[in-house]
Structures are given as C-alpha cells and as structure tokens.
Design an enzyme around this catalytic site. Structure first.
Site, PDB file in Angstrom:
ATOM      1  CE  LYS A   1      -0.221  -4.511   3.223  1.00 39.43           C
ATOM      2  NZ  LYS A   1      -0.719  -5.820   2.707  1.00 39.43           N
TER       3      LYS A   1
ATOM      4  CB  THR B   1      -0.902  -0.016   1.259  1.00 41.41           C
ATOM      5  OG1 THR B   1      -1.515   1.262   1.413  1.00 41.41           O
ATOM      6  CG2 THR B   1      -0.116  -0.303   2.534  1.00 41.41           C
ATOM      7  CG  ASP B   2      -1.285   4.922  -0.791  1.00 39.89           C
ATOM      8  OD1 ASP B   2      -1.720   4.283   0.190  1.00 39.89           O
ATOM      9  OD2 ASP B   2      -1.990   5.725  -1.427  1.00 39.89           O
ATOM     10  CD  GLU B   3      -3.019   3.697   4.953  1.00 36.50           C
ATOM     11  OE1 GLU B   3      -2.603   3.603   6.116  1.00 36.50           O
ATOM     12  OE2 GLU B   3      -4.225   3.757   4.676  1.00 36.50           O
TER      13      GLU B   3
ATOM     14  CE1 TYR C   1      -3.399  -2.440   6.059  1.00 39.46           C
ATOM     15  CE2 TYR C   1      -3.205  -0.096   5.534  1.00 39.46           C
ATOM     16  CZ  TYR C   1      -3.315  -1.422   5.123  1.00 39.46           C
ATOM     17  OH  TYR C   1      -3.329  -1.719   3.784  1.00 39.46           O
TER      18      TYR C   1
HETATM   19  P1  NAD Z   1     -10.188  -6.740   2.722  1.00 39.40           P
HETATM   20  O1  NAD Z   1     -10.129  -6.399   4.172  1.00 39.40           O
HETATM   21  O2  NAD Z   1     -11.405  -6.424   1.953  1.00 39.40           O
HETATM   22  O3  NAD Z   1      -9.917  -8.308   2.540  1.00 39.40           O
HETATM   23  C1  NAD Z   1      -8.909  -8.986   3.236  1.00 39.40           C
HETATM   24  C2  NAD Z   1      -9.138 -10.482   3.024  1.00 39.40           C
HETATM   25  O4  NAD Z   1      -8.082 -11.188   3.699  1.00 39.40           O
HETATM   26  C3  NAD Z   1     -10.453 -11.005   3.625  1.00 39.40           C
HETATM   27  O5  NAD Z   1     -11.070 -11.886   2.727  1.00 39.40           O
HETATM   28  C4  NAD Z   1     -10.012 -11.742   4.887  1.00 39.40           C
HETATM   29  O6  NAD Z   1     -10.878 -12.808   5.238  1.00 39.40           O
HETATM   30  C5  NAD Z   1      -8.644 -12.245   4.467  1.00 39.40           C
HETATM   31  N1  NAD Z   1      -7.753 -12.503   5.601  1.00 39.40           N
HETATM   32  C6  NAD Z   1      -7.531 -11.731   6.684  1.00 39.40           C
HETATM   33  N2  NAD Z   1      -6.658 -12.330   7.508  1.00 39.40           N
HETATM   34  C7  NAD Z   1      -6.318 -13.514   6.915  1.00 39.40           C
HETATM   35  C8  NAD Z   1      -5.433 -14.574   7.271  1.00 39.40           C
HETATM   36  N3  NAD Z   1      -4.741 -14.564   8.415  1.00 39.40           N
HETATM   37  N4  NAD Z   1      -5.307 -15.621   6.426  1.00 39.40           N
HETATM   38  C9  NAD Z   1      -6.029 -15.654   5.256  1.00 39.40           C
HETATM   39  N5  NAD Z   1      -6.892 -14.705   4.900  1.00 39.40           N
HETATM   40  C10 NAD Z   1      -7.020 -13.625   5.706  1.00 39.40           C
HETATM   41  O7  NAD Z   1      -8.896  -6.077   2.088  1.00 39.40           O
HETATM   42  P2  NAD Z   1      -8.669  -5.332   0.701  1.00 39.40           P
HETATM   43  O8  NAD Z   1      -9.090  -3.934   0.824  1.00 39.40           O
HETATM   44  O9  NAD Z   1      -9.205  -6.183  -0.372  1.00 39.40           O
HETATM   45  O10 NAD Z   1      -7.068  -5.336   0.630  1.00 39.40           O
HETATM   46  C11 NAD Z   1      -6.378  -6.414   0.021  1.00 39.40           C
HETATM   47  C12 NAD Z   1      -4.892  -6.120   0.061  1.00 39.40           C
HETATM   48  O11 NAD Z   1      -4.615  -4.918  -0.639  1.00 39.40           O
HETATM   49  C13 NAD Z   1      -4.332  -5.910   1.463  1.00 39.40           C
HETATM   50  O12 NAD Z   1      -3.060  -6.482   1.526  1.00 39.40           O
HETATM   51  C14 NAD Z   1      -4.232  -4.409   1.606  1.00 39.40           C
HETATM   52  O13 NAD Z   1      -3.204  -4.050   2.502  1.00 39.40           O
HETATM   53  C15 NAD Z   1      -3.898  -4.013   0.194  1.00 39.40           C
HETATM   54  N6  NAD Z   1      -4.321  -2.666  -0.222  1.00 39.40           N
HETATM   55  C16 NAD Z   1      -5.634  -2.285  -0.108  1.00 39.40           C
HETATM   56  C17 NAD Z   1      -6.008  -1.033  -0.578  1.00 39.40           C
HETATM   57  C18 NAD Z   1      -7.439  -0.573  -0.500  1.00 39.40           C
HETATM   58  O14 NAD Z   1      -7.712   0.585  -0.819  1.00 39.40           O
HETATM   59  N7  NAD Z   1      -8.407  -1.410  -0.130  1.00 39.40           N
HETATM   60  C19 NAD Z   1      -5.065  -0.173  -1.126  1.00 39.40           C
HETATM   61  C20 NAD Z   1      -3.724  -0.593  -1.193  1.00 39.40           C
HETATM   62  C21 NAD Z   1      -3.380  -1.843  -0.752  1.00 39.40           C
HETATM   63  O1  DAU Z   2      -4.167   4.113   0.821  1.00 40.30           O
HETATM   64  C1  DAU Z   2      -4.369   2.737   0.747  1.00 40.30           C
HETATM   65  C2  DAU Z   2      -5.175   2.300   1.950  1.00 40.30           C
HETATM   66  O2  DAU Z   2      -6.495   2.790   1.741  1.00 40.30           O
HETATM   67  C3  DAU Z   2      -5.193   0.806   2.161  1.00 40.30           C
HETATM   68  O3  DAU Z   2      -3.894   0.361   2.410  1.00 40.30           O
HETATM   69  C4  DAU Z   2      -6.125   0.442   3.325  1.00 40.30           C
HETATM   70  O4  DAU Z   2      -6.210  -0.961   3.474  1.00 40.30           O
HETATM   71  C5  DAU Z   2      -7.505   0.997   3.034  1.00 40.30           C
HETATM   72  O5  DAU Z   2      -8.376   0.746   4.118  1.00 40.30           O
HETATM   73  C6  DAU Z   2      -7.416   2.497   2.767  1.00 40.30           C
HETATM   74  O6  DAU Z   2      -7.058   3.233   3.960  1.00 40.30           O
HETATM   75  P1  DAU Z   2      -7.729   4.658   4.292  1.00 40.30           P
HETATM   76  O7  DAU Z   2      -7.618   4.909   5.732  1.00 40.30           O
HETATM   77  O8  DAU Z   2      -7.241   5.688   3.357  1.00 40.30           O
HETATM   78  O9  DAU Z   2      -9.259   4.306   3.857  1.00 40.30           O
HETATM   79  P2  DAU Z   2     -10.673   4.559   4.575  1.00 40.30           P
HETATM   80  O10 DAU Z   2     -11.706   4.118   3.591  1.00 40.30           O
HETATM   81  O11 DAU Z   2     -10.729   4.010   5.941  1.00 40.30           O
HETATM   82  O12 DAU Z   2     -10.696   6.151   4.676  1.00 40.30           O
HETATM   83  C7  DAU Z   2     -10.534   6.972   3.535  1.00 40.30           C
HETATM   84  C8  DAU Z   2     -10.535   8.427   3.999  1.00 40.30           C
HETATM   85  O13 DAU Z   2     -11.842   8.754   4.470  1.00 40.30           O
HETATM   86  C9  DAU Z   2      -9.601   8.693   5.158  1.00 40.30           C
HETATM   87  O14 DAU Z   2      -9.046   9.989   5.019  1.00 40.30           O
HETATM   88  C10 DAU Z   2     -10.502   8.646   6.377  1.00 40.30           C
HETATM   89  C11 DAU Z   2     -11.823   9.154   5.835  1.00 40.30           C
HETATM   90  N1  DAU Z   2     -13.045   8.617   6.502  1.00 40.30           N
HETATM   91  C12 DAU Z   2     -13.166   7.256   6.575  1.00 40.30           C
HETATM   92  C13 DAU Z   2     -14.284   6.677   7.161  1.00 40.30           C
HETATM   93  C14 DAU Z   2     -14.426   5.163   7.271  1.00 40.30           C
HETATM   94  C15 DAU Z   2     -14.028   9.459   6.974  1.00 40.30           C
HETATM   95  O15 DAU Z   2     -13.916  10.702   6.879  1.00 40.30           O
HETATM   96  N2  DAU Z   2     -15.131   8.901   7.551  1.00 40.30           N
HETATM   97  C16 DAU Z   2     -15.303   7.547   7.677  1.00 40.30           C
HETATM   98  O16 DAU Z   2     -16.338   7.102   8.241  1.00 40.30           O
END
Ligand code: NAD
Ligand code: DAU
Length: 345
Positions: free
Chosen positions: A155, A127-129, A151
C-alpha cells in the site's frame, strides 16, 4: 464543488468498494458508475445485487494492472476511486506477489491512464497501516511511513506512486487513509465477520496472541462519507486520515460480539500470534474534519447493526464461507460478462 457525473470505482465488488457504490448510487441520481473489478476470491457480485440490472451502472471484469482494460473502463469518467487491492494481512504473510502486482503496479497503471485521459480527480484509498504500529502517538498525514507487513508495504508503494504522479505530472490525486472498517459485505476472513459468523455457527473464536492488540474501528458508511467529501473538497496532492478515534483491544470486541449474540466467553481461544503483528494503529483526522466530516456512528450501535446484518443475510456469508458465491456468479453473470455485456447484467 458538486459530485461528479461519471465515476470509475475499482474494486467495487469488494467490501468497502461495494458499500461506496451503494452509497453513491443512493445519493447521486445523476451519477453514472463504472465498476472495474477482477473478481478475485474477495470480489463478489452478490455485493452489488439489485444494482447490476440498473442502466446507470456498468460492470467490467478485469484487472487494474491491465492497461487496455483500464483505459476502456476509465474513458468518459470524471473521477476515479481506487478501492481495488489485495487487502488481507495474513495472506500477504503467506505470499505477497499478487499484493505488489495489484497494489503497486495496478495503481501505477491507473495513474498512467488517468493522466492520459485527463480525469478531474483520482482518489487513492489507502490505510492507517502505512504508518506502522503506534506506541500511543497519533499519526498525522506527514508522519513517516513504516509498514510492518507485506500488505502495508504494498500500500505504501501505491501511495508513493500517487505522490510521484502528482509531483511529476500534476495528476489530481488525493489519498485517504482510514482505520479498520466494519459493516455489511465484509469478507468472512476478516476479524469482525469471522467472529460474528463463527459465533452463529457455534464455533470457536480464534484470537491471535494475547488478544490485547488494538484497532480503531470505523463503520464503513462513515468512511464512504469521508471519501465522498475528500473527492470534492480535498486538495490535490494531499493526504487525509479517516479515523473513528476510539481504539479498543480485540478481546473487548470479541466479548461484545459474544454478548450481542448471547454466547459464552469460553468460545474464545487464544492461538499463535500473527507474524509481525502491529500492536495498534492511531491517527489524527483533524485535517479531514476541517473539510466538514465527522463520524455519525458510535462503535456499539454500529456493531449491533453489523451483527444484525450478518444474522439476516445468512445466505450471503454462507455462500462466501463455502465458496458457493462462485456458482452464483457462474449461473447468473459469467456468460453475459464473457460475451462483453457490461450494462443491465
Ligand atoms: P476487499 O478485499 O474486500 O475487496 C477488494 C476488491 O478488489 C475485490 O472486489 C477484488 O476482487 C478487487 N481486486 C483485487 N485485485 C484486483 C485487481 N488486480 N484489479 C481489479 N480488482 C481487484 O477489500 P476492502 O476491505 O474493501 O478494501 C478496499 C480498499 O480499502 C483497499 O484498498 C484497502 O487497502 C483499503 N482499506 C481497507 C480497510 C479495511 O478495514 N477493510 C481499511 C483501510 C483501507
Ligand atoms: O487498519 C486498516 C486495515 O485493517 C486494512 O488496511 C486491511 O485491509 C484490513 O484487512 C485490516 O487489517 P487488520 O489486520 O487490522 O484486520 P483483520 O481483520 O485481519 O484483523 C483485525 C485484528 O484482529 C488484528 O489485530 C488481528 C486480529 N485477528 C484477526 C483474525 C482474522 C485475530 O485475533 N483473529 C483472527 O482470526
């Protein structure tokens, strides 16, 4: 290099993982897909509806931190795509133990098995985080890690383990770091699905702090395409940033959602800010573009698609909000999975 004949997708019942499974299934008819997912609160088999019955897909319920299960799942796979993780920043602020277990120990367990089995490629989805908050600069793959919450620190641990395994054991690892994804099957705890579904339900939209925190939203299919490309064209040991390149404040996204659904701006309520809230994430993805990737979806069009998807998949998100997707799992899959059935479930 052509795509693999057999892959392991961990976290394939989550948001991006399930989109990637659908993406590969539709494009690579010869590819067998094994999904390993612990089915935590974020894992939902309804995300794979229509695919679980297909004999090309094998589903194993288990943790990436459990070595015997990992070996069973990985055996026979040419490539590993590690999407499994604990992913929600707000949850990591409450309690981070499971984040460390899955995102660090789980990644290590997968890497050990990958080296023993001798897979051709190991794609770590990051992730970019990990670069931390940006004050205007665009992070490159060589920028220092500066995680701002538990988190992103977890990562970082997984990413560093991947780099250590490349250096020590020549593990064929590539790391992708993408910006914020949105699209179908995203859990309603996350910003865009929460705001869309709350608007549909007539509820308030809880915006953290001043609402001016910025995110660079990428449509999930664009990320899937980049991950696919990096897996075949990326060089082992390298990191690839995947960004849409268009950062926008949360309040603007909230107002666009309200506009698309015909609801008033007064639905937005400003609430206490997230602790340690990263102001913005900005990345340079020139290196991934040099492999031949560019995004296909612009933000507005992709947001319209996403709003439409949530509108027409009312049952899906209401099941997630109410927890009823667990009953769906118990009714259709629990017994079969407990009896060890993995194909055609
Ligand atoms: P998500 O939370 O929707 O899904 C995570 C999945 O992993 C779920 O199906 C969960 O059951 C499974 N899981 C959790 N712990 C596990 C374990 N111990 N063993 C096997 N399975 C397990 O997540 P997402 O948003 O789809 O993110 C997927 C990946 O992409 C993550 O690695 C996250 O860090 C990365 N990522 C997400 C975003 C985003 O915006 N959502 C952005 C950048 C990177
Ligand atoms: O940047 C990549 C990341 O994006 C991934 O690595 C993470 O897994 C994913 O959860 C996401 O993280 P963020 O914290 O950026 O996403 P989230 O959807 O939780 O929040 C997006 C933005 O919105 C953040 O600035 C917080 C804000 N927010 C979020 C929620 C849930 C609100 O203002 N209100 C809310 O209720």
């Amino acid at each position: 290099m052509s795509f693999f004949r057999s892959i392991l997708v961990t976290g394939g019942a989550g948001f991006i993982g399930s989109n990637f499974v659908h993406y590969v299934h539709a494009r690579h008819a010869g590819c067998k897909i094994t999904v390993l997912d612990a089915l935590t609160y974020a894992g939902n088999l309804e995300n794979l509806a229509g695919l679980l019955e297909d004999k090309r897909l094998k589903f194993i319920k288990g943790s990436i931190a459990d070595a015997p299960t990992v070996r069973e799942a990985m055996t026979g796979c040419e490539a590993v795509f590690n999407f499994a993780a604990e992913t929600h920043v707000d949850r990591s602020i409450q309690e981070a133990g499971t984040f460390i277990e899955t995102d660090v120990l789980g990644t290590y367990t997968l890497l050990r098995a990958a080296c023993d089995i001798g897979v051709e490629k190991f794609v770590q989805i990051s992730t970019d985080e990990v670069y931390g908050s940006s004050s205007g600069e665009h992070f490159e793959e060589t920028s220092p890690l500066k995680p701002g919450n538990p988190y992103s620190a977890s990562k970082c641990g997984g990413d560093l383990m991947c780099q250590a395994f490349f250096n020590t054991f020549q593990a064929p690892v590539v790391i992708t770091r993408s910006s914020n994804n949105f699209g179908p099957y995203q859990h309603v705890e996350k910003f865009i699905p929460l705001f869309i579904t709350n608007t549909i339900e007539g509820k308030e939209l809880p915006l953290y702090g001043d609402g001016k925190h910025e995110r660079d939203w990428i449509y999930v299919e664009d990320n899937c395409a980049a991950v696919e490309l990096v897996s075949t064209r990326g060089r082992s040991g390298e990191i690839y940033n995947i960004a849409a390149g268009e950062s926008r404040p949360n309040i603007e996204v909230a107002e666009t959602i309200l506009e698309l659904l015909g609801a008033p701006k007064s639905r937005i309520v400003f609430i206490e800010d997230r602790k340690g809230h990263d102001r913005a994430y900005l990345m340079d993805s020139t290196k991934t573009e040099a492999l031949g990737w560019s995004r296909r979806y612009d933000f507005r069009g992709a947001l319209e698609n996403t709003v439409e998807w949530y509108r027409s998949n009312d049952t899906w998100w209401r099941h997630v909000k109410s927890g009823a997707f667990r009953k769906y799992y118990d009714k259709h899959y629990k017994e079969k999975l407990e009896k060890g059935k993995t194909r055609g479930i």
